[in-house]
Design a protein around this motif. Structure first.
Motif, PDB file in Angstrom:
ATOM      1  N   SER A 166      -0.762  19.125  13.239  1.00 42.13           N
ATOM      2  CA  SER A 166      -1.939  18.313  12.936  1.00 42.13           C
ATOM      3  C   SER A 166      -3.054  18.607  13.915  1.00 42.13           C
ATOM      4  O   SER A 166      -2.824  19.093  15.019  1.00 42.13           O
ATOM      5  CB  SER A 166      -1.552  16.834  13.013  1.00 42.13           C
ATOM      6  OG  SER A 166      -2.670  15.993  13.058  1.00 42.13           O
ATOM      7  N   ALA A 167      -4.269  18.248  13.514  1.00 36.65           N
ATOM      8  CA  ALA A 167      -5.414  18.326  14.419  1.00 36.65           C
ATOM      9  C   ALA A 167      -5.602  17.037  15.206  1.00 36.65           C
ATOM     10  O   ALA A 167      -6.412  16.980  16.123  1.00 36.65           O
ATOM     11  CB  ALA A 167      -6.688  18.622  13.622  1.00 36.65           C
TER      12      ALA A 167
ATOM     13  N   SER B  64     -12.825  17.933   6.398  1.00 40.58           N
ATOM     14  CA  SER B  64     -11.827  17.874   7.459  1.00 40.58           C
ATOM     15  C   SER B  64     -11.179  19.233   7.680  1.00 40.58           C
ATOM     16  O   SER B  64     -10.891  19.627   8.819  1.00 40.58           O
ATOM     17  CB  SER B  64     -10.758  16.834   7.116  1.00 40.58           C
ATOM     18  OG  SER B  64     -11.313  15.537   7.029  1.00 40.58           O
TER      19      SER B  64
ATOM     20  N   MET C 260     -11.048  21.386  11.154  1.00 41.31           N
ATOM     21  CA  MET C 260      -9.873  21.957  11.818  1.00 41.31           C
ATOM     22  C   MET C 260     -10.028  23.460  12.006  1.00 41.31           C
ATOM     23  O   MET C 260      -9.571  24.017  13.000  1.00 41.31           O
ATOM     24  CB  MET C 260      -8.594  21.645  11.043  1.00 41.31           C
ATOM     25  CG  MET C 260      -7.340  22.097  11.800  1.00 41.31           C
ATOM     26  SD  MET C 260      -5.792  21.325  11.269  1.00 41.31           S
ATOM     27  CE  MET C 260      -5.610  22.016   9.640  1.00 41.31           C
TER      28      MET C 260
END
Length: 388
Positions: free
Chosen positions: A233-234, A273, A277
């Motif tokens: 995940s970021a 999003s 990222m």
């Protein structure tokens, strides 16, 4: 909640240890919140500005169903540059957060009644996510005196003919433990011996404090590439919790199945999003050192304060931005201590039993506020009778 219009499988669902915190926040106006693993840093301007420009250029539509192709190539490039692991684009998938990614993985691999092993203490959504996908969570105890490392003999004793996978989380939330290479190699031997999958929750890969090297990706162990599913995940590594974007690395046949399932869930992760990222990974060497140093300072300051606090102790920090203090010296339960901290010191923590029965006798502290706030929190704690 029982109601005729609520599906019966949810009648006995209760709020998680983290979910209960929200109802407590408004009781006092001077609360110091050490519960949520949400970095208090605003996402770096490099990421925000680049994603904003991409939005103006038209990146406001659905992406490829597997994820933004440029981002997927960047993920492959990252693993090659930082770990010397060759990953092909068709082994990558962009998910709507690591949480949704883990659910998607479990939905893809789990048949009714399959057993998924999780090691305690665990990230609170694991058991319910397994149950939601019709699986059975099987709990593997770990202990402070063993550094919260997985004991491979206990692991092997839990395996049955219904075991499908084991979830490993290192560096670990909530304990902060970082599994040794020896532990990881032994887990790999067990996975191969019993032909089971390993789901590697690598969300805290940046935060390793006991080595200059990042945590070794489990898939890099010989023979594990074809049986490892990596979820990342970021959120933590780039302070992007609100962007809700992550990725999955797995054999291409599993990625194809996940894509088909995801079409019926959220279709694609948010395009903006995903662009965020992309720029985060691309600029990681500029962005991550600041986060790493800030959280390292906070964790080690908290560690020093815990070591000086009566009836509280903790293992030296190894990873993540959490600490898992032992509070058994108080003679109280985890929930009783958390309640006292809240009512007497106005400090919010999560009781350790919220992370499984192995967490009883502990509390989790998230170092996601400034050192000044942490100092004030411990100053208050040290005035309490059970800690002074």
């Amino acid at each position: 909640m029982k109601h005729k219009y609520i599906a019966k499988r949810y009648w006995n669902t209760v709020a998680s240890a983290m979910g209960e915190v929200g109802t407590m926040m408004g009781k006092y106006n001077d609360i110091i919140d050490l519960t949520f693993g949400d970095p208090d840093f605003t996402t770096d301007e490099i990421i925000i500005n680049a994603a904003f420009e991409d939005a103006k250029k038209g990146h406001t539509h659905y992406t490829n169903f597997y994820g933004d192709e440029e981002l997927r190539r960047e993920v492959c490039k990252y693993y090659k540059e930082d770990y010397n692991i060759d990953i092909s684009v068709d082994e990558t998938f962009i998910s709507t957060s690591a949480c949704q990614g883990l659910w998607l993985v479990l939905e893809t691999i789990t048949d009714d009644g399959d057993e998924i092993i999780i090691h305690e203490p665990f990230f609170t959504p694991y058991p319910d996510q397994i149950k939601l996908t019709r699986g059975i969570p099987v709990y593997l105890d770990t202990y402070e005196e063993e550094g919260f490392q997985i004991n491979v003999e206990r692991l092997e004793n839990l395996i049955t003919n219904r075991t499908k996978a084991i979830v490993i989380n290192t560096p670990n939330n909530p304990s902060g433990a970082r599994f040794s290479d020896e532990t990881l190699y032994k887990i790999a031997e067990i996975a191969e011996k019993y032909d089971i999958l390993v789901i590697a929750d690598d969300i805290y890969g940046l935060y390793t404090f006991d080595s200059e090297e990042k945590n070794m990706p489990f898939m890099n162990i010989k023979g594990m590439r074809e049986r490892t599913i990596t979820v990342c995940s970021a959120s933590k590594d780039f302070a992007m919790t609100g962007w809700r974007v992550g990725y999955i690395i797995a054999p291409s046949y599993l990625i194809d199945a996940m894509e088909k399932i995801n079409e019926n869930n959220v279709f694609t992760a948010p395009s903006i999003s995903q662009r965020g990222m992309l720029h985060a990974i691309r600029n990681r060497k500029l962005i991550q050192p600041k986060l790493y140093e800030a959280f390292k300072e906070r964790v080690f300051y908290s560690y020093e304060r815990i070591c000086k606090t009566k009836n509280m102790s903790v293992l030296p920090p190894r990873g993540t931005f959490y600490l898992f203090p032992n509070i058994k010296g108080t003679g109280l339960s985890s929930e009783e201590v958390a309640k006292k901290l809240f009512e007497e010191a106005h400090v919010l923590v999560i009781p350790g039993n919220g992370f499984g029965k192995s967490g009883e006798g502990y509390i989790r502290i998230a170092c996601t506020v400034s050192v000044d706030k942490i100092k004030e929190a411990f100053d208050r704690i040290n005035r309490m009778s059970i800690f002074s």
